[in-house]
Design a protein around this motif. Structure first.
Motif, PDB file in Angstrom:
ATOM      1  N   PRO A 231     -10.817  -4.087 -10.233  1.00 48.29           N
ATOM      2  CA  PRO A 231      -9.790  -4.857 -10.956  1.00 48.29           C
ATOM      3  C   PRO A 231      -9.318  -4.193 -12.246  1.00 48.29           C
ATOM      4  O   PRO A 231      -8.120  -4.199 -12.550  1.00 48.29           O
ATOM      5  N   GLU A 232     -10.250  -3.574 -12.986  1.00 51.52           N
ATOM      6  CA  GLU A 232      -9.868  -2.950 -14.249  1.00 51.52           C
ATOM      7  C   GLU A 232      -9.091  -1.641 -14.046  1.00 51.52           C
ATOM      8  O   GLU A 232      -8.479  -1.121 -14.984  1.00 51.52           O
ATOM      9  N   GLU A 233      -9.095  -1.106 -12.830  1.00 55.55           N
ATOM     10  CA  GLU A 233      -8.381   0.141 -12.540  1.00 55.55           C
ATOM     11  C   GLU A 233      -7.067  -0.093 -11.781  1.00 55.55           C
ATOM     12  O   GLU A 233      -6.337   0.856 -11.474  1.00 55.55           O
ATOM     13  N   PHE A 234      -6.783  -1.349 -11.474  1.00 54.63           N
ATOM     14  CA  PHE A 234      -5.658  -1.676 -10.600  1.00 54.63           C
ATOM     15  C   PHE A 234      -4.335  -1.153 -11.166  1.00 54.63           C
ATOM     16  O   PHE A 234      -3.558  -0.476 -10.471  1.00 54.63           O
ATOM     17  N   GLU A 235      -4.065  -1.446 -12.437  1.00 55.31           N
ATOM     18  CA  GLU A 235      -2.779  -1.065 -13.017  1.00 55.31           C
ATOM     19  C   GLU A 235      -2.589   0.449 -13.010  1.00 55.31           C
ATOM     20  O   GLU A 235      -1.524   0.953 -12.626  1.00 55.31           O
ATOM     21  N   ALA A 236      -3.632   1.181 -13.410  1.00 56.95           N
ATOM     22  CA  ALA A 236      -3.525   2.645 -13.470  1.00 56.95           C
ATOM     23  C   ALA A 236      -3.326   3.241 -12.081  1.00 56.95           C
ATOM     24  O   ALA A 236      -2.523   4.168 -11.895  1.00 56.95           O
ATOM     25  N   ARG A 237      -4.064   2.718 -11.088  1.00 57.87           N
ATOM     26  CA  ARG A 237      -3.937   3.240  -9.722  1.00 57.87           C
ATOM     27  C   ARG A 237      -2.566   2.930  -9.130  1.00 57.87           C
ATOM     28  O   ARG A 237      -1.985   3.756  -8.405  1.00 57.87           O
ATOM     29  N   LEU A 238      -2.051   1.752  -9.435  1.00 56.08           N
ATOM     30  CA  LEU A 238      -0.737   1.372  -8.924  1.00 56.08           C
ATOM     31  C   LEU A 238       0.332   2.304  -9.472  1.00 56.08           C
ATOM     32  O   LEU A 238       1.229   2.755  -8.740  1.00 56.08           O
ATOM     33  N   THR A 239       0.224   2.628 -10.749  1.00 60.66           N
ATOM     34  CA  THR A 239       1.179   3.549 -11.386  1.00 60.66           C
ATOM     35  C   THR A 239       1.037   4.953 -10.805  1.00 60.66           C
ATOM     36  O   THR A 239       2.038   5.618 -10.494  1.00 60.66           O
ATOM     37  N   ALA A 240      -0.207   5.399 -10.649  1.00 63.68           N
ATOM     38  CA  ALA A 240      -0.451   6.755 -10.138  1.00 63.68           C
ATOM     39  C   ALA A 240       0.044   6.923  -8.705  1.00 63.68           C
ATOM     40  O   ALA A 240       0.453   8.011  -8.296  1.00 63.68           O
ATOM     41  N   ASN A 241       0.012   5.843  -7.924  1.00 64.96           N
ATOM     42  CA  ASN A 241       0.398   5.912  -6.510  1.00 64.96           C
ATOM     43  C   ASN A 241       1.856   5.540  -6.260  1.00 64.96           C
ATOM     44  O   ASN A 241       2.263   5.397  -5.106  1.00 64.96           O
ATOM     45  N   ARG A 242       2.625   5.388  -7.324  1.00 67.26           N
ATOM     46  CA  ARG A 242       4.007   4.911  -7.144  1.00 67.26           C
ATOM     47  C   ARG A 242       4.830   5.849  -6.256  1.00 67.26           C
ATOM     48  O   ARG A 242       5.577   5.374  -5.378  1.00 67.26           O
ATOM     49  N   ASP A 243       4.738   7.149  -6.466  1.00 66.41           N
ATOM     50  CA  ASP A 243       5.530   8.084  -5.656  1.00 66.41           C
ATOM     51  C   ASP A 243       5.179   7.954  -4.174  1.00 66.41           C
ATOM     52  O   ASP A 243       6.065   8.004  -3.311  1.00 66.41           O
ATOM     53  N   ARG A 244       3.895   7.791  -3.884  1.00 65.88           N
ATOM     54  CA  ARG A 244       3.482   7.631  -2.485  1.00 65.88           C
ATOM     55  C   ARG A 244       4.015   6.317  -1.916  1.00 65.88           C
ATOM     56  O   ARG A 244       4.466   6.259  -0.768  1.00 65.88           O
ATOM     57  N   ASP A 245       3.958   5.245  -2.723  1.00 68.44           N
ATOM     58  CA  ASP A 245       4.488   3.955  -2.277  1.00 68.44           C
ATOM     59  C   ASP A 245       5.983   4.061  -1.962  1.00 68.44           C
ATOM     60  O   ASP A 245       6.466   3.500  -0.970  1.00 68.44           O
ATOM     61  N   LEU A 246       6.701   4.774  -2.816  1.00 63.92           N
ATOM     62  CA  LEU A 246       8.147   4.934  -2.600  1.00 63.92           C
ATOM     63  C   LEU A 246       8.423   5.729  -1.327  1.00 63.92           C
ATOM     64  O   LEU A 246       9.368   5.436  -0.584  1.00 63.92           O
ATOM     65  N   LYS A 247       7.599   6.732  -1.087  1.00 66.23           N
ATOM     66  CA  LYS A 247       7.769   7.549   0.113  1.00 66.23           C
ATOM     67  C   LYS A 247       7.475   6.746   1.381  1.00 66.23           C
ATOM     68  O   LYS A 247       8.198   6.822   2.378  1.00 66.23           O
ATOM     69  N   LEU A 248       6.375   5.939   1.326  1.00 66.18           N
ATOM     70  CA  LEU A 248       5.973   5.150   2.501  1.00 66.18           C
ATOM     71  C   LEU A 248       6.671   3.799   2.564  1.00 66.18           C
ATOM     72  O   LEU A 248       6.568   3.094   3.572  1.00 66.18           O
ATOM     73  N   ARG A 249       7.335   3.416   1.459  1.00 65.02           N
ATOM     74  CA  ARG A 249       8.063   2.141   1.360  1.00 65.02           C
ATOM     75  C   ARG A 249       7.153   0.927   1.514  1.00 65.02           C
ATOM     76  O   ARG A 249       7.569  -0.109   2.043  1.00 65.02           O
ATOM     77  N   THR A 250       5.944   1.054   1.075  1.00 58.65           N
ATOM     78  CA  THR A 250       5.007  -0.068   1.117  1.00 58.65           C
ATOM     79  C   THR A 250       3.922   0.145   0.077  1.00 58.65           C
ATOM     80  O   THR A 250       3.659   1.280  -0.340  1.00 58.65           O
ATOM     81  N   THR A 251       3.281  -0.938  -0.368  1.00 60.15           N
ATOM     82  CA  THR A 251       2.269  -0.884  -1.425  1.00 60.15           C
ATOM     83  C   THR A 251       0.912  -0.526  -0.830  1.00 60.15           C
ATOM     84  O   THR A 251       0.381  -1.248   0.022  1.00 60.15           O
ATOM     85  N   GLN A 252       0.360   0.585  -1.305  1.00 64.57           N
ATOM     86  CA  GLN A 252      -0.893   1.096  -0.746  1.00 64.57           C
ATOM     87  C   GLN A 252      -2.134   0.656  -1.523  1.00 64.57           C
ATOM     88  O   GLN A 252      -3.257   0.875  -1.071  1.00 64.57           O
ATOM     89  N   THR A 253      -1.943   0.057  -2.694  1.00 65.29           N
ATOM     90  CA  THR A 253      -3.073  -0.280  -3.563  1.00 65.29           C
ATOM     91  C   THR A 253      -3.112  -1.782  -3.818  1.00 65.29           C
ATOM     92  O   THR A 253      -2.079  -2.385  -4.141  1.00 65.29           O
ATOM     93  N   GLY A 254      -4.305  -2.367  -3.688  1.00 64.51           N
ATOM     94  CA  GLY A 254      -4.437  -3.785  -4.009  1.00 64.51           C
ATOM     95  C   GLY A 254      -5.385  -4.505  -3.070  1.00 64.51           C
ATOM     96  O   GLY A 254      -5.835  -3.954  -2.049  1.00 64.51           O
ATOM     97  N   PRO A 255      -5.715  -5.768  -3.364  1.00 59.97           N
ATOM     98  CA  PRO A 255      -6.677  -6.529  -2.561  1.00 59.97           C
ATOM     99  C   PRO A 255      -6.197  -6.857  -1.147  1.00 59.97           C
ATOM    100  O   PRO A 255      -7.005  -7.270  -0.312  1.00 59.97           O
TER     101      PRO A 255
END
Length: 358
Positions: A231-255
């Motif tokens: 939970p404490e790393e969620f925001e940083a991981r979401l930001t770090a994975n943004r380019d991958r999310d945009l490429k795959l068009r779906t959210t890869q990080t989260g519960p």
């Protein structure tokens, strides 16, 4: 808590049905495809707002009809409650408690608690992660309205974020709005993760002893909560994975990508366990769920057993039946042999044949 009666109109294969239930064991027996499971589904739906099979409202309305009704009366701590659920083909369901309509389905949760156990649940260990997340969410939503609120908001924001990731491909100017959705996703996602952590911890306090007895003392079962992200790393991981999310068009990080691991002696039985081990672990999980609900609500849930006994060997049948004698149980089966052989006390028997119950 006990269900006193259930009344159906145009639900599944029932034009009309009215049943008075016993506070103990109620058995519905008959051949397959006669409507036994539909009765259990109506009870679970009326108590939780959800079908145990994930069916949509329109799918549960009787063929050629536009709407269906379920009316259930239950007693909790000496107080009587009436739940009226109105299913409609093209509109949201309507729900009233004691004749007063409620605005949100979540207002119903906590009034009753239900544990559903079907043959499909015996495969939960070897099924995909989605089934194990669904198990956590169905139980946690019954036990906590706060969790229901958090999960509901998380899923809404997740859907909006995924929709936006697809739109950005054609409308790059929308990229700046991602930050707004990310902050909300993290806000609710962190809470979902922490509640699941507590839930798994409480389950582990119960399941070890149950599984040891079921396995004759040969095995110790531990559940590990496999978080997709801390939970404490969620925001940083979401930001770090943004380019991958945009490429795959779906959210890869989260519960929404979490899982549960079932460990026996250091072995992940999802992948390496025998069918017997997987089924015993699934049975331990359901029995632990019953015990956890008892501890949390300081009352007994209603247990819905859908043709499970035929899937278990005699020793596991006996263990299950011995463990449910003190709670109201609705059981479907094709025959009564298992109950006779186990000398199990039956309080009321219903025969189901082609949508007619006697």
């Amino acid at each position: 808590m006990v269900i006193e009666s259930i009344k159906l109109e145009n639900f599944r294969n029932y034009e009309t049905l009215e049943l008075t239930l016993d506070p103990g064991t109620n058995i519905f027996y008959g051949e397959n495809a006669q409507g036994k499971t539909n009765i259990l589904e109506s009870v679970y739906l009326c108590g939780t707002t959800k079908s145990h099979k994930g069916s949509k409202d329109r799918e549960m309305i009787r063929f050629d009809q536009e709407e269906a009704h379920i009316r259930m009366k239950l007693d909790r701590d000496g107080s009587s409650y009436s739940i009226d659920m109105h299913l409609k083909k093209n509109r949201p369901k309507g729900i009233a408690i004691n004749g007063v309509p409620i605005r949100k389905a979540g207002e119903l949760l906590g009034l009753g608690n239900f544990v559903f156990f079907s043959p499909e649940d015996l495969n939960i260990i070897k099924s995909g992660p989605g089934e194990r997340r669904r198990f956590m969410d169905l139980e946690l939503c019954q036990l906590s309205k706060v969790y229901l609120f958090q999960l509901s908001n998380y899923n809404k924001i997740l859907n909006q974020r995924n929709k936006l990731l697809k739109e950005i491909t054609f409308r790059p100017e929308y990229l700046d709005t991602l930050d707004v959705w990310d902050r909300q996703l993290v806000q609710y996602g962190e809470r979902v993760i922490r509640e699941r952590e507590k839930f798994v911890g409480r389950l582990n306090e119960i399941i070890g002893g149950i599984h040891q007895r079921l396995s004759g003392g040969r095995e110790t079962l531990v559940i590990h909560y496999e978080k997709n992200v801390e939970p404490e790393e969620f925001e940083a991981r979401l930001t770090a994975n943004r380019d991958r999310d945009l490429k795959l068009r779906t959210t890869q990080t989260g519960p929404h990508r979490d899982d549960l691991c079932f460990d026996i002696g250091g072995m992940d039985i999802r992948k390496f366990g025998s069918q017997g081990q997987q089924r015993t672990a699934a049975l331990s999980l359901k029995l632990s769920e019953i015990e956890l609900v008892k501890q949390e609500i300081k009352d007994t849930p209603v247990l819905l057993l859908d043709d499970v006994l035929s899937e278990l060997d005699s020793s596991r049948q006996k263990y299950l039946l011995d463990g449910i004698h003190d709670i109201q149980t609705l059981i479907t089966c094709t025959g009564l042999d298992e109950f006779v052989e186990n000398r199990f006390e039956i309080n009321k028997v219903f025969r189901v044949s082609d949508g007619v119950v006697t």
